[in-house]
Design an enzyme around this catalytic site. Sequence first.
Site, mmCIF file in Angstrom:
data_model
loop_
_atom_site.group_PDB
_atom_site.id
_atom_site.type_symbol
_atom_site.label_atom_id
_atom_site.label_comp_id
_atom_site.label_asym_id
_atom_site.label_seq_id
_atom_site.Cartn_x
_atom_site.Cartn_y
_atom_site.Cartn_z
ATOM 1 N N CYS A 1 -5.886 -18.762 14.950
ATOM 2 C CA CYS A 1 -6.775 -18.658 16.103
ATOM 3 C C CYS A 1 -8.051 -19.459 15.894
ATOM 4 C CB CYS A 1 -7.094 -17.195 16.388
ATOM 5 S SG CYS A 1 -5.608 -16.167 16.384
ATOM 6 N N ARG B 1 0.829 -1.211 0.000
ATOM 7 C CA ARG B 1 0.000 0.000 0.000
ATOM 8 C C ARG B 1 0.864 1.263 0.000
ATOM 9 N NH1 ARG B 1 -3.379 -2.824 3.686
ATOM 10 N NH2 ARG B 1 -5.064 -3.752 2.478
HETATM 11 P P1 FAD Z 1 3.132 -16.965 12.973
HETATM 12 O O1 FAD Z 1 1.750 -16.522 12.708
HETATM 13 O O2 FAD Z 1 3.391 -18.221 13.710
HETATM 14 O O3 FAD Z 1 3.851 -17.059 11.554
HETATM 15 C C1 FAD Z 1 5.176 -17.422 11.420
HETATM 16 C C2 FAD Z 1 5.343 -18.214 10.150
HETATM 17 O O4 FAD Z 1 6.719 -18.216 9.806
HETATM 18 C C3 FAD Z 1 4.953 -19.680 10.307
HETATM 19 O O5 FAD Z 1 3.963 -20.024 9.367
HETATM 20 C C4 FAD Z 1 6.254 -20.447 10.044
HETATM 21 O O6 FAD Z 1 6.053 -21.626 9.312
HETATM 22 C C5 FAD Z 1 7.056 -19.457 9.242
HETATM 23 N N1 FAD Z 1 8.497 -19.616 9.402
HETATM 24 C C6 FAD Z 1 9.191 -19.714 10.569
HETATM 25 N N2 FAD Z 1 10.504 -19.804 10.317
HETATM 26 C C7 FAD Z 1 10.646 -19.745 8.972
HETATM 27 C C8 FAD Z 1 11.772 -19.791 8.108
HETATM 28 N N3 FAD Z 1 13.001 -19.894 8.600
HETATM 29 N N4 FAD Z 1 11.566 -19.699 6.772
HETATM 30 C C9 FAD Z 1 10.300 -19.586 6.274
HETATM 31 N N5 FAD Z 1 9.198 -19.542 7.058
HETATM 32 C C10 FAD Z 1 9.376 -19.617 8.375
HETATM 33 N N6 FAD Z 1 -3.635 -15.102 19.310
HETATM 34 C C11 FAD Z 1 -4.644 -14.290 19.692
HETATM 35 O O7 FAD Z 1 -4.418 -13.082 19.854
HETATM 36 N N7 FAD Z 1 -5.915 -14.783 19.870
HETATM 37 C C12 FAD Z 1 -6.224 -16.090 19.677
HETATM 38 O O8 FAD Z 1 -7.386 -16.497 19.824
HETATM 39 C C13 FAD Z 1 -5.175 -16.973 19.302
HETATM 40 N N8 FAD Z 1 -5.421 -18.287 19.125
HETATM 41 C C14 FAD Z 1 -4.401 -19.110 18.714
HETATM 42 C C15 FAD Z 1 -4.674 -20.454 18.529
HETATM 43 C C16 FAD Z 1 -3.667 -21.322 18.105
HETATM 44 C C17 FAD Z 1 -3.979 -22.773 17.903
HETATM 45 C C18 FAD Z 1 -2.351 -20.812 17.852
HETATM 46 C C19 FAD Z 1 -1.257 -21.719 17.370
HETATM 47 C C20 FAD Z 1 -2.075 -19.474 18.062
HETATM 48 C C21 FAD Z 1 -3.090 -18.608 18.497
HETATM 49 N N9 FAD Z 1 -2.844 -17.247 18.726
HETATM 50 C C22 FAD Z 1 -3.869 -16.426 19.111
HETATM 51 C C23 FAD Z 1 -1.490 -16.675 18.580
HETATM 52 C C24 FAD Z 1 -1.296 -16.018 17.225
HETATM 53 O O9 FAD Z 1 -1.634 -16.934 16.234
HETATM 54 C C25 FAD Z 1 0.157 -15.572 17.096
HETATM 55 O O10 FAD Z 1 0.424 -14.615 18.099
HETATM 56 C C26 FAD Z 1 0.468 -14.942 15.747
HETATM 57 O O11 FAD Z 1 0.142 -15.802 14.700
HETATM 58 C C27 FAD Z 1 1.948 -14.572 15.663
HETATM 59 O O12 FAD Z 1 2.275 -14.106 14.395
HETATM 60 P P2 FAD Z 1 3.738 -14.271 13.818
HETATM 61 O O13 FAD Z 1 3.716 -13.667 12.449
HETATM 62 O O14 FAD Z 1 4.717 -13.796 14.800
HETATM 63 O O15 FAD Z 1 3.973 -15.839 13.730
#
Ligand code: FAD
Length: 443
Positions: A42, A21
């Site tokens: 989530c 954007r």
């Molecule tokens: P993620 O969303 O985990 O994304 C990181 C991605 O990076 C992953 O897909 C991984 O495969 C990829 N990755 C990692 N290392 C590498 C690499 N070296 N090369 C390429 N790719 C890579 N939060 C809430 O606020 N409310 C909720 O209700 C809630 N429910 C949840 C329920 C579950 C079952 C889970 C697992 C989590 C929940 N969460 C919830 C937490 C929320 O999903 C996370 O806080 C959020 O997704 C974090 O975002 P992120 O981008 O840091 O990591």
Amino acid sequence: KKVLIVGGVAGGASAAARLRRLDEEAHIVMFERDPYISFANCGLPYYIGGSIQDRSKLLVQTPEAMHKRFNIDVRIQSEVVSIDPVNKKVRVESIEKGSYEESYDALILSPGAKPIRPNLPGIESSKIHMLRNIPDTDKIKTKVAAEGTRSAVVIGGGFIGVEMAENLREAGLEVSLIEAGPQILAPFDTEMSSILAKELDEHGVNLIFSDMVQGFAEVGEQIEVQLASGTVLQSDMVLLAIGVSPDTSFLKDSGLEFGPRGHILVNERMETNLDQVYAVGDAVEVVDFVNGTKTAIPLAGPANKQGRIAADNISGLGTTYKGSQGTSIIKVFGVTGASTGNNEKTLQRLGLPYHVIYVHPSSHATYYPGATPISMKLIFDPKGTVLGAQAVGYSGVDKRIDDIATVIRFRGTVTDLTELELSYAPPYSSAKDPVNMAGFAAE
Ligand code: FAD
């Protein structure tokens, strides 16, 4: 400008969309190790439990749609295995293209956090599941639906453990939940969390507190969970949810600075110590908005906001992330629990002074049908500044905690709570809203 993003879910996908954007010309490449991007983490427990029926609804964006809509070069099944900050390059291992290098002008790391897998006897059993992504979900869903799956042991009473205990129960299984500590759901203080535990108990979840898992053993088609107390539970599957740790092992030789528990250190512009390398989401350490100490809060709201801020700064906008206050909410069968800011346990640990009041208002005017009680706890400092709140009830819990979360964001006081003018008609609230009532009780 060429921007590489590691991780294609909450933080990574938000950063990619915001960058586009702000900059129509940038070459944006998003790497994701798994086959899916931008899925609804989530929502996963609710798909397993059956309230979300359509699996495709979990896939918020596909690589094709992300390319078409935002012109993002999405590369799935492509793991970034190392970064070279001196030559501004990353190394990628791709299922399709093999190993290659890609250069960057700016790099955003959003690798998230992975479930903790303790080194216990029998941990390799295929009957032990962890829940992070779509492939995990598919495996658990298949196991739950299989003929002969009647029982599950959930280990860990955090958000994922409790949501899974509920959803496995909804799916018709006998469920035990083991929690090492004396209470479930750490963001709540014990007396509030016990209301949520009671709801689990009343819905047939067998709760075991203050006991530690020591090992597992496969016994025929079942798995045995051995506890420190000597208790042995036998079930058809185990869901292990004892917390998460930053998924940052690929960065260990990069020169990045890490916090004590392995989180990437960033400043308020989400910049790491390396030139043009940003980090966001569950993998980073943040400032606790209320008390200013360093913490880590793995929630989707902060990850999305931080992704946006990293993109802003790459585009020269200079926005800042001012900290996380841990506002969170959970459904436990018919009850909702929500909290924001600091709880008593945190304030005691830090030795900070505080006062506490409780109120038990109705969700709306009692003369209008359907009003239910809310148990609310408000925590504030000696000057009246609101530090935290927790609420448990059947309806209207979310908006009360969100009101107080907003007041905390503006460093408001209990007097501010009394002065808030909130929407009222009998089906929704009372002329003195529960949030006003909490303020009156605290003044
Ligand atoms: P993620 O969303 O985990 O994304 C990181 C991605 O990076 C992953 O897909 C991984 O495969 C990829 N990755 C990692 N290392 C590498 C690499 N070296 N090369 C390429 N790719 C890579 N939060 C809430 O606020 N409310 C909720 O209700 C809630 N429910 C949840 C329920 C579950 C079952 C889970 C697992 C989590 C929940 N969460 C919830 C937490 C929320 O999903 C996370 O806080 C959020 O997704 C974090 O975002 P992120 O981008 O840091 O990591």
